[in-house]
Design a protein around this motif. Structure first.
Motif, PDB file in Angstrom:
ATOM      1  N   MET A   1       0.841  -1.170   0.000  1.00  0.00           N
ATOM      2  CA  MET A   1       0.000   0.000   0.000  1.00  0.00           C
ATOM      3  C   MET A   1       0.892   1.242   0.000  1.00  0.00           C
ATOM      4  SD  MET A   1      -3.095   0.971   2.539  1.00  0.00           S
ATOM      5  CE  MET A   1      -2.352   1.666   3.980  1.00  0.00           C
ATOM      6  N   ALA A   2       0.664   2.124  -0.986  1.00  0.00           N
ATOM      7  CA  ALA A   2       1.456   3.343  -1.084  1.00  0.00           C
ATOM      8  C   ALA A   2       0.554   4.503  -1.469  1.00  0.00           C
ATOM      9  CB  ALA A   2       2.547   3.174  -2.138  1.00  0.00           C
ATOM     10  N   THR A   3       0.901   5.672  -0.968  1.00  0.00           N
ATOM     11  CA  THR A   3       0.207   6.898  -1.351  1.00  0.00           C
ATOM     12  C   THR A   3       1.231   7.847  -1.955  1.00  0.00           C
ATOM     13  OG1 THR A   3      -1.417   6.662   0.421  1.00  0.00           O
ATOM     14  CG2 THR A   3      -1.174   8.851  -0.532  1.00  0.00           C
ATOM     15  N   VAL A   4       0.885   8.403  -3.106  1.00  0.00           N
ATOM     16  CA  VAL A   4       1.722   9.398  -3.758  1.00  0.00           C
ATOM     17  C   VAL A   4       0.955  10.709  -3.701  1.00  0.00           C
ATOM     18  CG1 VAL A   4       2.779  10.118  -5.940  1.00  0.00           C
ATOM     19  CG2 VAL A   4       2.779   7.702  -5.283  1.00  0.00           C
ATOM     20  N   ARG A   5       1.618  11.751  -3.243  1.00  0.00           N
ATOM     21  CA  ARG A   5       0.995  13.075  -3.144  1.00  0.00           C
ATOM     22  C   ARG A   5       1.768  14.066  -4.001  1.00  0.00           C
ATOM     23  NH1 ARG A   5       0.623  11.076   2.103  1.00  0.00           N
ATOM     24  NH2 ARG A   5      -1.511  10.936   2.859  1.00  0.00           N
ATOM     25  N   LEU A   6       1.021  14.803  -4.810  1.00  0.00           N
ATOM     26  CA  LEU A   6       1.586  15.886  -5.610  1.00  0.00           C
ATOM     27  C   LEU A   6       0.890  17.172  -5.206  1.00  0.00           C
ATOM     28  CD1 LEU A   6       1.295  14.450  -9.238  1.00  0.00           C
ATOM     29  CD2 LEU A   6       3.339  14.507  -7.840  1.00  0.00           C
ATOM     30  N   SER A   7       1.623  18.233  -5.209  1.00  0.00           N
ATOM     31  CA  SER A   7       1.001  19.543  -5.081  1.00  0.00           C
ATOM     32  C   SER A   7       1.728  20.434  -6.072  1.00  0.00           C
ATOM     33  CB  SER A   7       1.067  20.036  -3.639  1.00  0.00           C
ATOM     34  OG  SER A   7       2.125  20.849  -3.379  1.00  0.00           O
ATOM     35  N   PHE A   8       0.951  21.182  -6.848  1.00  0.00           N
ATOM     36  CA  PHE A   8       1.582  22.019  -7.866  1.00  0.00           C
ATOM     37  C   PHE A   8       0.861  23.352  -7.988  1.00  0.00           C
ATOM     38  CE2 PHE A   8      -1.335  19.130 -10.047  1.00  0.00           C
ATOM     39  CZ  PHE A   8      -2.086  19.969 -10.857  1.00  0.00           C
ATOM     40  N   SER A   9       1.625  24.356  -8.391  1.00  0.00           N
ATOM     41  CA  SER A   9       1.030  25.675  -8.579  1.00  0.00           C
ATOM     42  C   SER A   9      -0.007  25.583  -9.697  1.00  0.00           C
ATOM     43  CB  SER A   9       2.104  26.713  -8.904  1.00  0.00           C
ATOM     44  OG  SER A   9       2.789  26.360 -10.071  1.00  0.00           O
ATOM     45  N   PRO A  10      -1.056  26.396  -9.617  1.00  0.00           N
ATOM     46  CA  PRO A  10      -2.148  26.292 -10.589  1.00  0.00           C
ATOM     47  C   PRO A  10      -1.765  26.847 -11.965  1.00  0.00           C
ATOM     48  CG  PRO A  10      -2.606  28.051  -9.029  1.00  0.00           C
ATOM     49  CD  PRO A  10      -1.340  27.381  -8.576  1.00  0.00           C
TER      50      PRO A  10
END
Length: 144
Positions: A1-10
């Motif tokens: 089980m793995a979670t990948v999180r991305l956050s990027f400018s709009p």
């Protein structure tokens, strides 16, 4: 089980990166090869919608994308636009979304939920728990 999180400018340029990462994680999670184009298109549409809403409402916060492979492949795309930007879209399932008639304002902000409903059988759209923004949750089966 793995979670990948991305956050990027709009910025629209980052949508391509989210699509590429989303497909790579889907492949690793065990999503069938014949569903990967749908995964790519759905993630792209959901991220495009989030970026468009951020830009329309001048929200500088990043767009968030979470990908999880716990039992199924789940992708959550979270925007921080004012909730009134998504009036009438809270907690709709795929059948309801497919029957929604989108007005011109919806289309110009990239909502495209009817299109998303065609790519994703398990689709939910709901307000973010904290009260600002919308979460688009998409789930695909994995073949382990």
């Amino acid at each position: 089980m793995a979670t990948v999180r991305l956050s990027f400018s709009p910025a629209p340029v980052h949508v391509r990166t989210a699509r590429l990462v989303g497909v790579a994680v889907a492949r690793r999670a065990g999503v069938r090869e014949d569903l990967l184009d749908e995964v790519r298109l759905a993630i792209g549409e959901a991220c495009t919608r989030a970026v468009a809403l951020h830009r329309q409402y001048h929200v500088p916060d990043p767009v968030l994308v979470e990908m999880d492979d716990a039992g199924s492949y789940t992708v959550r795309v979270i925007d921080r636009a004012p909730i009134e930007a998504s009036i009438g879209l809270a907690a709709l399932d795929a059948d309801q979304l497919a029957n929604e008639s989108l007005n011109e304002d919806d289309l110009t902000t990239g909502v495209g939920f009817a299109l998303l409903a065609g790519f994703v059988e398990d689709l939910q759209v709901r307000p973010v728990v904290e009260g600002v923004g919308t979460e688009v949750r998409m789930v695909w089966p994995v073949g382990r």
